[in-house]
Design a protein around this motif. Structure first.
Motif, PDB file in Angstrom:
ATOM      1  N   ARG A  68      23.850  27.614 -33.818  1.00  0.00           N
ATOM      2  CA  ARG A  68      24.295  27.354 -35.182  1.00  0.00           C
ATOM      3  C   ARG A  68      23.674  27.330 -36.484  1.00  0.00           C
ATOM      4  O   ARG A  68      23.212  27.166 -36.532  1.00  0.00           O
ATOM      5  N   TYR A  89      22.203  12.203 -39.438  1.00  0.00           N
ATOM      6  CA  TYR A  89      22.468  14.018 -39.434  1.00  0.00           C
ATOM      7  C   TYR A  89      23.146  14.946 -40.436  1.00  0.00           C
ATOM      8  O   TYR A  89      24.948  14.032 -39.778  1.00  0.00           O
ATOM      9  N   GLN A  93      28.303  24.151 -41.503  1.00  0.00           N
ATOM     10  CA  GLN A  93      28.324  25.330 -40.727  1.00  0.00           C
ATOM     11  C   GLN A  93      29.247  26.106 -41.326  1.00  0.00           C
ATOM     12  O   GLN A  93      30.162  25.966 -41.676  1.00  0.00           O
ATOM     13  N   HIS A 104      26.717  24.979 -25.766  1.00  0.00           N
ATOM     14  CA  HIS A 104      25.842  24.266 -24.981  1.00  0.00           C
ATOM     15  C   HIS A 104      26.530  22.752 -25.274  1.00  0.00           C
ATOM     16  O   HIS A 104      27.600  21.761 -25.595  1.00  0.00           O
ATOM     17  N   HIS A 106      24.867  18.804 -25.819  1.00  0.00           N
ATOM     18  CA  HIS A 106      23.508  17.383 -25.732  1.00  0.00           C
ATOM     19  C   HIS A 106      23.489  15.984 -26.295  1.00  0.00           C
ATOM     20  O   HIS A 106      25.169  16.001 -26.125  1.00  0.00           O
ATOM     21  N   ARG A 112      33.195  17.048 -36.588  1.00  0.00           N
ATOM     22  CA  ARG A 112      33.122  18.050 -38.001  1.00  0.00           C
ATOM     23  C   ARG A 112      34.711  17.056 -38.128  1.00  0.00           C
ATOM     24  O   ARG A 112      35.273  16.935 -37.516  1.00  0.00           O
ATOM     25  N   HIS A 145      30.469  21.887 -25.217  1.00  0.00           N
ATOM     26  CA  HIS A 145      31.436  23.081 -26.609  1.00  0.00           C
ATOM     27  C   HIS A 145      30.803  24.075 -27.365  1.00  0.00           C
ATOM     28  O   HIS A 145      29.993  24.029 -27.667  1.00  0.00           O
ATOM     29  N   HIS A 147      31.790  27.057 -30.542  1.00  0.00           N
ATOM     30  CA  HIS A 147      32.280  27.209 -31.969  1.00  0.00           C
ATOM     31  C   HIS A 147      33.502  28.562 -32.102  1.00  0.00           C
ATOM     32  O   HIS A 147      32.228  29.525 -31.936  1.00  0.00           O
ATOM     33  N   ASP A 159      29.303  18.772 -40.238  1.00  0.00           N
ATOM     34  CA  ASP A 159      28.625  18.241 -38.987  1.00  0.00           C
ATOM     35  C   ASP A 159      28.186  16.972 -39.000  1.00  0.00           C
ATOM     36  O   ASP A 159      27.163  16.709 -40.168  1.00  0.00           O
TER      37      ASP A 159
END
Ligand code: GTQ
Length: 344
Positions: A68, A89, A93, A104, A106, A112, A145, A147, A159
């Motif tokens: 990313r 956080y 991006q 990936h 998590h 977004r 997900h 992009h 993000d």
């Protein structure tokens, strides 16, 4: 072992260290403060230099190499900690034409918020959604997900993730997909038609995260501007609408509260504070924000601003209506029964 009684408290403390013990009485007020004392400070990331720095990375590293390609917004009160507030956080991006940020998943929930450029597509668990300025897109925890970019100009989005919260409870996991590009199993727009039209499938169960994973700005904007013409304006929040999970009425993301705020031209909000911390990004107009005893600071288009918890905040719109997207950790405060607010 020396069992003699130490002659001073300082000597006594030395004897505790090898036993992995510590005296609560020197720590109590720090551990159990009289009120929240966030380490984060109010801070503005001005769009132009931030954007320049992000675009500069584009010729040095690809989205694929980086996984990313993101510049993390680091609060000056928390250097090196990848936190925009004590609990949240945020990053900006960049994806360039033809690039793919591989699939990936998590356990951190992500959002977004699209700021610049057309042609990017995010896919979430088998469905694609095109990204336009002002769209709010969710990648729920543990969903695949990726992009990609099918357009011809750089695309930049904000993000927001619950990384510090998930880290605090030790629940972080990540996996890379075997394919870079996940399989698409539903047509674009399926989720919005199925869950986002004031309708739900008859026997739909409640889900942790809103199944409407893409909230187009077109629709959000229409709501706000219709309300702006008629409805009462909240003295503390202006016109603030929260994004919801239609299956249970909760926030759209279980750990991150997302809202769109319209402050009418010339309107100034009354002082307000809450235990939750918040990130604000300006979409339309010019918004001024004052935190604590500080002066009003002017936010221009795409500027990002951090509001630490338990700080008094006031907003005012200059010239024309201002529209800002906000995300916070409020749902976590609420779910733990610890949300407090104060309205001046
Ligand atoms: O796009 O999946 O800013 O996994 C940080 C972690 C973005 C992403 C971030 C991520 C992503």
């Amino acid at each position: 072992m020396d069992t003699r009684t130490p002659s001073s408290l300082d000597d006594y403390y030395e004897t505790l260290k090898p036993l992995n013990l510590a005296p609560l009485w020197v720590r109590l007020k720090g551990l159990v403060p009289s009120e929240p004392k966030p380490k984060a400070v109010p801070f503005r990331w001005p769009w132009e230099p931030t954007r320049e720095a992000l675009l500069a990375s584009g010729s040095l590293i690809s989205a694929k190499e980086a996984e990313r390609r993101v510049l993390v917004l680091e609060n000056p009160g928390l250097p090196g900690q990848s936190r925009v507030t004590d609990t949240l956080y945020a990053g900006l991006q960049l994806i360039l034409p033809g690039e793919l940020a591989p699939a990936h998943r998590h356990t951190q929930s992500a959002l977004r918020f699209c700021l610049e450029g057309e042609g990017a597509v995010t896919s979430v668990d088998g469905e694609r959604t095109r990204m336009h300025r002002g769209d709010f897109i969710i990648t729920p925890f543990w969903t695949w997900h990726d992009h990609k970019h099918e357009g011809d100009e750089p695309v930049i989005w904000l993000d927001g993730l619950d990384v510090p919260l998930v880290s605090a409870i030790g629940a972080g996991f990540r996996e890379e997909h075997m394919e870079e590009d996940q399989e698409i199993t539903r047509p674009e727009g399926d989720a919005l038609a199925r869950y986002g039209n004031g309708l739900l499938p008859l026997n739909q169960q409640a889900t942790h995260t809103s199944p409407v994973f893409s909230y187009p700005y077109e629709r959000t904007r229409e709501s706000l501007h219709v309300l702006g013409r008629s409805g009462p304006v909240d003295p503390h929040h202006g016109l603030t609408m929260r994004y919801i999970n239609p299956t249970n009425g909760d926030w759209a993301i279980p750990t991150i509260g997302t809202t769109m705020k319209l402050v009418p031209a010339g309107f100034e909000t009354r002082p307000y504070r809450a235990t939750s911390s918040e990130v604000v990004v300006l979409l339309e107009g010019t918004l001024e924000v004052a935190v604590g005893d500080g002066d009003f600071e002017r936010l221009s288009r795409n500027d990002v601003f951090s509001v630490p918890g338990w700080q008094t905040v006031r907003y005012r719109a200059v010239g024309e209506d201002a529209v800002a997207f906000c995300f916070s950790d409020r749902p976590v405060h609420e779910k733990l029964g610890l949300f407090r607010e104060w309205q001046g």
